[in-house]
Write a protein that holds these residues in place. Sequence first.
Motif: not given
Length: 112
Positions: A1-22
């Motif tokens: 996977m190229d760097k750009l797609n990796l960064y996109r997926e990682l950011i989405q994963k981290l923000l989604t995990a934080r959203a679920k903390l509530r």
Amino acid sequence: MDKLNLYRELIQKLLTARAKLRSKSDPVESQTIFDTTKDHYQLVHVGWKDSSTRIYGCVLHIDIKDGKIWVQHDGTEDAIADQLVSEGVPKQDIVIAYHAPHVRQYTEFAVG
């Protein structure tokens, strides 16, 4: 996977995990907003704390520009930049954009 797609997926994963903390019983909802075409990513809180207190605000705002992750706003206790580093993103690929450009040189992260 190229760097750009990796960064996109990682950011989405981290923000989604934080959203679920509530808590499910919390009347304020955490929403993720992902614009993968223009590479803008946000976590916002929206709702009513009680019958007269409206809550709306951006908690995290991240952009990807020129192959780097730009943290535009981080209103959390646990810095998203540190999480990105722990996930393998090099510090030279992270810009703490809420610091003035002349101050960024004194951080461990990229200037821009």
